[in-house]
Write a protein that holds these residues in place. Structure first.
Motif, PDB file in Angstrom:
ATOM      1  N   GLU A  68      19.286  79.346 -48.048  1.00 24.73           N
ATOM      2  CA  GLU A  68      20.929  79.768 -47.705  1.00 24.73           C
ATOM      3  C   GLU A  68      20.959  80.872 -47.113  1.00 24.73           C
ATOM      4  OE1 GLU A  68      20.235  76.737 -50.874  1.00 24.73           O
ATOM      5  OE2 GLU A  68      19.645  78.791 -50.995  1.00 24.73           O
ATOM      6  N   SER A  69      20.288  81.888 -47.473  1.00 25.00           N
ATOM      7  CA  SER A  69      20.292  83.304 -46.505  1.00 25.00           C
ATOM      8  C   SER A  69      19.760  83.095 -45.198  1.00 25.00           C
ATOM      9  CB  SER A  69      19.626  84.139 -47.200  1.00 25.00           C
ATOM     10  OG  SER A  69      20.224  84.796 -48.624  1.00 25.00           O
ATOM     11  N   ILE A  70      18.900  82.172 -45.072  1.00 28.45           N
ATOM     12  CA  ILE A  70      18.451  82.045 -43.648  1.00 28.45           C
ATOM     13  C   ILE A  70      19.375  81.154 -42.766  1.00 28.45           C
ATOM     14  CG2 ILE A  70      16.505  80.717 -42.511  1.00 28.45           C
ATOM     15  CD1 ILE A  70      14.752  81.243 -44.994  1.00 28.45           C
ATOM     16  N   GLN A  71      20.030  80.233 -43.448  1.00 31.88           N
ATOM     17  CA  GLN A  71      20.980  79.506 -42.806  1.00 31.88           C
ATOM     18  C   GLN A  71      22.247  80.249 -42.318  1.00 31.88           C
ATOM     19  OE1 GLN A  71      20.646  76.103 -41.858  1.00 31.88           O
ATOM     20  NE2 GLN A  71      22.484  76.412 -40.898  1.00 31.88           N
ATOM     21  N   GLN A  72      22.549  81.128 -42.998  1.00 31.90           N
ATOM     22  CA  GLN A  72      23.823  82.174 -42.955  1.00 31.90           C
ATOM     23  C   GLN A  72      23.477  83.036 -41.614  1.00 31.90           C
ATOM     24  OE1 GLN A  72      24.762  83.851 -46.367  1.00 31.90           O
ATOM     25  NE2 GLN A  72      25.904  82.235 -47.316  1.00 31.90           N
ATOM     26  N   TRP A  73      22.203  83.458 -41.825  1.00 31.65           N
ATOM     27  CA  TRP A  73      21.875  84.418 -40.445  1.00 31.65           C
ATOM     28  C   TRP A  73      21.642  83.450 -39.327  1.00 31.65           C
ATOM     29  CZ3 TRP A  73      21.716  88.360 -38.057  1.00 31.65           C
ATOM     30  CH2 TRP A  73      21.090  88.709 -37.218  1.00 31.65           C
ATOM     31  N   LYS A  74      21.097  82.281 -39.428  1.00 31.50           N
ATOM     32  CA  LYS A  74      20.937  81.518 -38.131  1.00 31.50           C
ATOM     33  C   LYS A  74      22.418  81.144 -37.557  1.00 31.50           C
ATOM     34  CE  LYS A  74      19.310  76.809 -36.806  1.00 31.50           C
ATOM     35  NZ  LYS A  74      19.317  77.140 -35.371  1.00 31.50           N
ATOM     36  N   GLU A  75      23.538  81.043 -38.424  1.00 31.05           N
ATOM     37  CA  GLU A  75      24.818  80.912 -38.198  1.00 31.05           C
ATOM     38  C   GLU A  75      25.749  82.053 -37.793  1.00 31.05           C
ATOM     39  OE1 GLU A  75      26.381  78.448 -41.164  1.00 31.05           O
ATOM     40  OE2 GLU A  75      25.012  76.672 -40.733  1.00 31.05           O
ATOM     41  N   ASN A  76      25.002  83.413 -37.756  1.00 31.55           N
ATOM     42  CA  ASN A  76      25.604  84.401 -37.428  1.00 31.55           C
ATOM     43  C   ASN A  76      25.855  84.503 -36.017  1.00 31.55           C
ATOM     44  OD1 ASN A  76      25.466  87.489 -36.213  1.00 31.55           O
ATOM     45  ND2 ASN A  76      25.822  87.705 -38.228  1.00 31.55           N
ATOM     46  N   HIS A  77      27.239  84.832 -35.843  1.00 32.96           N
ATOM     47  CA  HIS A  77      27.973  84.917 -34.379  1.00 32.96           C
ATOM     48  C   HIS A  77      27.005  85.628 -33.362  1.00 32.96           C
ATOM     49  CE1 HIS A  77      30.594  84.631 -31.145  1.00 32.96           C
ATOM     50  NE2 HIS A  77      30.870  86.100 -31.203  1.00 32.96           N
ATOM     51  N   PHE A  78      26.652  86.700 -33.675  1.00 37.28           N
ATOM     52  CA  PHE A  78      25.914  87.712 -32.579  1.00 37.28           C
ATOM     53  C   PHE A  78      24.415  87.128 -32.633  1.00 37.28           C
ATOM     54  CE2 PHE A  78      29.128  90.592 -34.397  1.00 37.28           C
ATOM     55  CZ  PHE A  78      29.837  90.947 -33.310  1.00 37.28           C
TER      56      PHE A  78
END
Length: 109
Positions: A68-78
């Motif tokens: 889940e943390s990996i997915q959140q980073w992948k979806e980070n706008h920047f």
């Protein structure tokens, strides 16, 4: 080389292997530094290790506490903006692998 200070397994590794194209830097190094800074502030980030050879082949391994943390980073706008710039301007090819680390050990020489 400095090794990431990871916890006892299990945790996850994202292995990003890339081949830089022959273009000029065009902000690559500053963007890479910014991405490390931003990732380190993301929930679940555990550390990073990175290297690049004289021919432009690079391997960056980032460590995370969960998928889940990996997915959140992948979806980070920047991060998404940096990914698009990488595809367009910096890489001739790349591959991303996500692995679960079930065991690690250290040997100091």
């Amino acid at each position: 080389m400095l090794f990431a200070n990871t916890p006892n397994p299990p945790y996850y590794a994202v292995i990003f292997t890339s081949q830089r194209n022959e273009k000029d830097d065009d902000g690559y190094h500053s963007m890479a530094d910014l991405m490390v800074e931003l990732a380190s502030k993301q929930p679940g980030f555990l550390g990073i290790e990175s290297t690049r050879d004289e021919n432009g082949l690079g391997i960056t391994v980032s460590y995370w506490d969960s998928i889940e943390s990996i997915q959140q980073w992948k979806e980070n706008h920047f991060h998404m903006g940096a990914q698009e710039k990488g595809k367009k301007d910096w890489y001739s090819s790349y591959k991303t692998r996500i692995c679960k680390v079930e065991r690690d050990y250290t040997n100091s020489i």
